[in-house]
Write a protein that holds these residues in place. Structure first.
Motif, PDB file in Angstrom:
ATOM      1  N   ILE A  95       0.860  -1.182   0.000  1.00 20.73           N
ATOM      2  CA  ILE A  95       0.000   0.000   0.000  1.00 20.73           C
ATOM      3  C   ILE A  95       0.899   1.235   0.000  1.00 20.73           C
ATOM      4  CG2 ILE A  95      -1.760   1.280   1.274  1.00 20.73           C
ATOM      5  CD1 ILE A  95      -2.556  -1.459   2.550  1.00 20.73           C
ATOM      6  N   GLY A  96       0.764   2.058  -0.993  1.00 24.90           N
ATOM      7  CA  GLY A  96       1.596   3.252  -1.073  1.00 24.90           C
ATOM      8  C   GLY A  96       2.909   2.972  -1.787  1.00 24.90           C
ATOM      9  N   ARG A  97       3.711   3.992  -1.869  1.00 24.91           N
ATOM     10  CA  ARG A  97       4.967   3.881  -2.609  1.00 24.91           C
ATOM     11  C   ARG A  97       6.150   3.489  -1.741  1.00 24.91           C
ATOM     12  NH1 ARG A  97       4.631   8.654  -7.064  1.00 24.91           N
ATOM     13  NH2 ARG A  97       2.419   8.378  -7.462  1.00 24.91           N
ATOM     14  N   LYS A  98       6.020   3.696  -0.439  1.00 27.62           N
ATOM     15  CA  LYS A  98       7.139   3.428   0.462  1.00 27.62           C
ATOM     16  C   LYS A  98       6.680   2.530   1.595  1.00 27.62           C
ATOM     17  CE  LYS A  98       9.025   8.081  -0.172  1.00 27.62           C
ATOM     18  NZ  LYS A  98       9.331   9.326   0.528  1.00 27.62           N
ATOM     19  N   PRO A  99       7.583   1.673   2.080  1.00 27.12           N
ATOM     20  CA  PRO A  99       7.224   0.888   3.264  1.00 27.12           C
ATOM     21  C   PRO A  99       7.079   1.806   4.476  1.00 27.12           C
ATOM     22  CG  PRO A  99       9.497   0.460   2.613  1.00 27.12           C
ATOM     23  CD  PRO A  99       8.901   1.355   1.573  1.00 27.12           C
ATOM     24  N   TRP A 116      15.410  -0.469   2.866  1.00 31.08           N
ATOM     25  CA  TRP A 116      14.146  -0.070   3.487  1.00 31.08           C
ATOM     26  C   TRP A 116      13.207  -1.267   3.585  1.00 31.08           C
ATOM     27  CZ3 TRP A 116      14.004   3.823   6.437  1.00 31.08           C
ATOM     28  CH2 TRP A 116      14.618   5.029   6.135  1.00 31.08           C
ATOM     29  N   GLN A 117      13.155  -2.080   2.523  1.00 30.40           N
ATOM     30  CA  GLN A 117      12.287  -3.258   2.532  1.00 30.40           C
ATOM     31  C   GLN A 117      12.718  -4.257   3.607  1.00 30.40           C
ATOM     32  OE1 GLN A 117       9.454  -3.672   1.132  1.00 30.40           O
ATOM     33  NE2 GLN A 117       9.474  -2.010  -0.350  1.00 30.40           N
ATOM     34  N   ARG A 118      14.019  -4.493   3.720  1.00 29.33           N
ATOM     35  CA  ARG A 118      14.533  -5.413   4.743  1.00 29.33           C
ATOM     36  C   ARG A 118      14.210  -4.901   6.144  1.00 29.33           C
ATOM     37  NH1 ARG A 118      20.467  -6.505   2.252  1.00 29.33           N
ATOM     38  NH2 ARG A 118      19.753  -7.721   0.456  1.00 29.33           N
ATOM     39  N   LEU A 119      14.437  -3.619   6.338  1.00 26.21           N
ATOM     40  CA  LEU A 119      14.169  -3.003   7.640  1.00 26.21           C
ATOM     41  C   LEU A 119      12.679  -3.100   7.977  1.00 26.21           C
ATOM     42  CD1 LEU A 119      15.796  -1.501   9.799  1.00 26.21           C
ATOM     43  CD2 LEU A 119      15.261   0.620   8.622  1.00 26.21           C
ATOM     44  N   ASN A 120      11.842  -2.825   7.007  1.00 29.01           N
ATOM     45  CA  ASN A 120      10.398  -2.915   7.201  1.00 29.01           C
ATOM     46  C   ASN A 120       9.986  -4.350   7.546  1.00 29.01           C
ATOM     47  OD1 ASN A 120       7.892  -1.161   6.822  1.00 29.01           O
ATOM     48  ND2 ASN A 120       7.366  -3.011   5.673  1.00 29.01           N
ATOM     49  N   SER A 121      10.546  -5.312   6.848  1.00 30.87           N
ATOM     50  CA  SER A 121      10.243  -6.720   7.134  1.00 30.87           C
ATOM     51  C   SER A 121      10.700  -7.100   8.539  1.00 30.87           C
ATOM     52  CB  SER A 121      10.912  -7.625   6.103  1.00 30.87           C
ATOM     53  OG  SER A 121      10.354  -7.410   4.831  1.00 30.87           O
ATOM     54  N   ALA A 122      11.860  -6.596   8.933  1.00 29.39           N
ATOM     55  CA  ALA A 122      12.366  -6.889  10.278  1.00 29.39           C
ATOM     56  C   ALA A 122      11.413  -6.362  11.338  1.00 29.39           C
ATOM     57  CB  ALA A 122      13.764  -6.289  10.465  1.00 29.39           C
ATOM     58  N   TRP A 123      10.891  -5.149  11.148  1.00 26.20           N
ATOM     59  CA  TRP A 123       9.930  -4.591  12.107  1.00 26.20           C
ATOM     60  C   TRP A 123       8.649  -5.412  12.133  1.00 26.20           C
ATOM     61  CZ3 TRP A 123      10.292  -1.474  16.090  1.00 26.20           C
ATOM     62  CH2 TRP A 123      11.386  -0.611  16.174  1.00 26.20           C
ATOM     63  N   ALA A 124       8.175  -5.812  10.969  1.00 28.36           N
ATOM     64  CA  ALA A 124       6.951  -6.623  10.912  1.00 28.36           C
ATOM     65  C   ALA A 124       7.161  -7.934  11.676  1.00 28.36           C
ATOM     66  CB  ALA A 124       6.561  -6.904   9.463  1.00 28.36           C
TER      67      ALA A 124
END
Length: 181
Positions: A95-99, A116-124
């Motif tokens: 959803i959206g352009r940025k994690p 950014w994608q890796r970091l976002n996945s780590a937080w999830a």
């Protein structure tokens, strides 16, 4: 100061639990969450999503705890909050352009999209794992242990995760050149 304000209901819950028990602590947490949202509104003339989500969940799960005299409902609150945050981080990839993590930290950091994608996945994964860990404690330990875990264990894990994240980010940050500030 904001960190203390954000943890205000949790601290009051902990103190009330130690003095009066789980049901009084639950009532205190509900009241503290209402006060937290009201004070934030009076100061900033807006609401913070995290406060509203927490207020809604403490109102529903805390209310069920008090009404049914069953502490399991309040013990599920950290799991539900963590799972909602994990879901938000996961869904932001689509959803959206940025994690989500880039939306939150993008003004302070310049990183490649893959990082950014890796970091976002780590937080999830962190939030989803924290939710499962809370349930493990709820169903395998007594309420005293859970209350201490809720305050010190989950907060300690979050601090350790943020520190680990900082070490990860340092490897990907561009060094500043002479004259940049």
């Amino acid at each position: 100061m904001k960190l203390l304000f954000d943890f205000f209901p949790i601290l009051l819950f902990f103190i009330a639990y130690k003095i009066y028990g789980i049901y009084a602590a639950t009532a205190v947490a509900i009241g503290a969450s209402f006060i937290q949202v009201a004070l934030f509104w009076m100061r900033h003339r807006r609401f913070e999503n995290m406060h509203l989500i927490t207020l809604g969940l403490i109102g529903v799960l805390g209310g069920a705890t008090l009404w049914l005299q069953n502490e399991t409902f309040i013990q599920w609150k950290p799991t539900v909050v963590n799972w909602l945050f994990g879901l938000a981080f996961f869904a932001s990839r689509f959803i959206g352009r940025k994690p989500l993590v880039q939306r939150m930290m993008g003004a302070a950091l310049e990183l490649p999209d893959v990082i950014w994608q890796r970091l976002n996945s780590a937080w999830a994964l962190f939030f989803i794992g924290s939710g499962f860990l809370n349930l493990y404690v709820v169903y395998n330990f007594d309420t005293d242990f859970w209350v201490n875990f809720k305050l010190f264990g989950l907060m300690g894990l979050t601090i350790a995760f943020v520190i680990g994240q900082a070490f990860f980010l340092v490897r990907h940050m561009k060094p500043q050149t002479e004259g940049e500030s």
